[in-house]
Design a protein around this motif. Structure first.
Motif, mmCIF file in Angstrom:
data_model
loop_
_atom_site.group_PDB
_atom_site.id
_atom_site.type_symbol
_atom_site.label_atom_id
_atom_site.label_comp_id
_atom_site.label_asym_id
_atom_site.label_seq_id
_atom_site.Cartn_x
_atom_site.Cartn_y
_atom_site.Cartn_z
ATOM 1 N N THR A 148 -55.495 32.382 -93.549
ATOM 2 C CA THR A 148 -54.807 31.947 -94.759
ATOM 3 C C THR A 148 -55.179 32.817 -95.964
ATOM 4 O O THR A 148 -56.261 33.411 -96.020
ATOM 5 N N THR A 149 -54.275 32.858 -96.937
ATOM 6 C CA THR A 149 -54.527 33.506 -98.222
ATOM 7 C C THR A 149 -54.448 32.436 -99.304
ATOM 8 O O THR A 149 -54.291 31.246 -99.013
ATOM 9 N N LYS B 157 -52.013 32.060 -101.192
ATOM 10 C CA LYS B 157 -50.605 31.677 -101.315
ATOM 11 C C LYS B 157 -50.171 30.921 -100.067
ATOM 12 O O LYS B 157 -50.431 31.361 -98.944
ATOM 13 N N ASN B 158 -49.543 29.778 -100.250
ATOM 14 C CA ASN B 158 -49.089 28.966 -99.126
ATOM 15 C C ASN B 158 -48.150 29.746 -98.212
ATOM 16 O O ASN B 158 -47.256 30.465 -98.681
ATOM 17 N N ASP B 159 -48.371 29.578 -96.907
ATOM 18 C CA ASP B 159 -47.511 30.150 -95.870
ATOM 19 C C ASP B 159 -47.530 31.680 -95.824
ATOM 20 O O ASP B 159 -46.672 32.302 -95.205
ATOM 21 N N VAL B 160 -48.501 32.307 -96.480
ATOM 22 C CA VAL B 160 -48.697 33.757 -96.393
ATOM 23 C C VAL B 160 -50.084 34.001 -95.805
ATOM 24 O O VAL B 160 -51.058 33.376 -96.216
ATOM 25 N N PHE B 161 -50.170 34.930 -94.837
ATOM 26 C CA PHE B 161 -51.406 35.111 -94.079
ATOM 27 C C PHE B 161 -51.804 36.584 -93.995
ATOM 28 O O PHE B 161 -50.939 37.469 -93.993
ATOM 29 N N LEU C 268 -49.634 41.796 -93.164
ATOM 30 C CA LEU C 268 -49.350 40.464 -93.682
ATOM 31 C C LEU C 268 -48.344 39.753 -92.785
ATOM 32 O O LEU C 268 -47.544 40.378 -92.095
ATOM 33 N N TYR D 79 -46.011 35.725 -92.608
ATOM 34 C CA TYR D 79 -45.637 34.542 -93.379
ATOM 35 C C TYR D 79 -44.643 33.699 -92.583
ATOM 36 O O TYR D 79 -44.046 34.157 -91.582
ATOM 37 N N GLU E 47 -41.062 31.772 -92.502
ATOM 38 C CA GLU E 47 -39.754 31.899 -93.141
ATOM 39 C C GLU E 47 -38.731 31.124 -92.314
ATOM 40 O O GLU E 47 -38.448 31.473 -91.172
#
Length: 248
Positions: free
Chosen positions: A203-204, A206-210, A221, A223, A225
């Motif tokens: 996880t990062t 930012k939600n739903d971004v890895f 990266l 995410y 979608e």
């Protein structure tokens, strides 16, 4: 099932080991430092330095290794000295790599002495204080504990892999992968026929971004979608392509 359990174990071990040089007991030196025309006494000096730090130097011939090292070569750290000299100074780099050729530590040394042998040895001595003494950790014990912990986790959850696989299959049309949740902050996409994950997601902020580590070692990266998992695949020209894995 065994393959996927091994994947979970591999990832758990990967995050468990914050590997440092001092985590190892055994170190192997090459028969020759290939970036030097001759040894210049560097091998003997490095071996003496490491022994003073309580490391055990193992022979180049693996058949002569102690049983603990022979049974698990990943208990052995691979040391090397690289010639990094410039026009005016003798410079060396001492590197330590694990059994997967991953660099654990890199230490630079510089000398103003122009003569090769004296200069190289002086540069090597500059690295001495940055080499930590061994903590003599037994990697076999760590792996065993990790295996036991993983097996307990799988059992207590009535097979972690099966539970996650029930509605977590993804495909890009070319390969089918399974999403396995390791913990709240990380999951993997795994090929049932491979013992290493296709991609590891962390996880990062930012939600739903890895942050994604690919099977070949590259970092990129990923995410979510529209319910799909998207990975940005690095290309040789420095650009990225969009790889979309849809839920099956």
């Amino acid at each position: 099932m065994k393959k996927l359990s091994l994947v979970v174990l591999t990832v758990s071990s990967m995050f468990m080991f914050g590997q440092k040089t001092s985590d190892y007991r055994y170190i192997s030196l090459p028969a020759k430092f290939t970036s030097f025309k001759e040894d210049f006494g560097l091998g003997e000096l490095l071996a003496k330095t490491l022994k003073n730090k309580n490391y055990i130097i193992v022979p180049t011939d693996k058949l002569q290794w102690p049983s603990e090292a022979k049974d698990n070569p990943c208990n052995v750290l691979l040391a090397d000295i690289i010639n990094d000299s410039s026009f005016l100074r003798n410079k060396i780099v001492v590197t330590f790599k694990d059994c997967n050729d991953k660099e654990i530590q890199s230490i630079k040394g510089t000398s103003n002495i122009k003569e090769y042998k004296e200069g190289y040895q002086d540069a090597l001595k500059q690295t001495y204080s940055l080499i930590s003494p061994t903590k003599s950790i037994d990697h076999n014990q760590i792996v065993t504990k990790t295996v036991n912990a993983t097996e307990e986790k799988i059992t207590s959850n009535n097979s972690l892999v099966s539970e996650n696989n029930s509605a977590q299959n993804f495909s890009n049309g070319k390969i089918d992968l399974q999403k396995i949740q390791i913990d709240r902050s990380q999951f993997i996409l795994a090929n049932p026929n491979s013992s290493s994950p296709f991609a590891t997601f962390k996880t990062t902020t930012k939600n739903d971004v890895f942050r994604v580590k690919l099977q070949n070692g590259e970092s990129t990266l990923g995410y979510f979608e529209n319910g799909n998992i998207v990975i940005e695949i690095p290309q040789t020209n420095g650009e990225y392509t969009k790889e979309v894995f849809s839920k099956k």
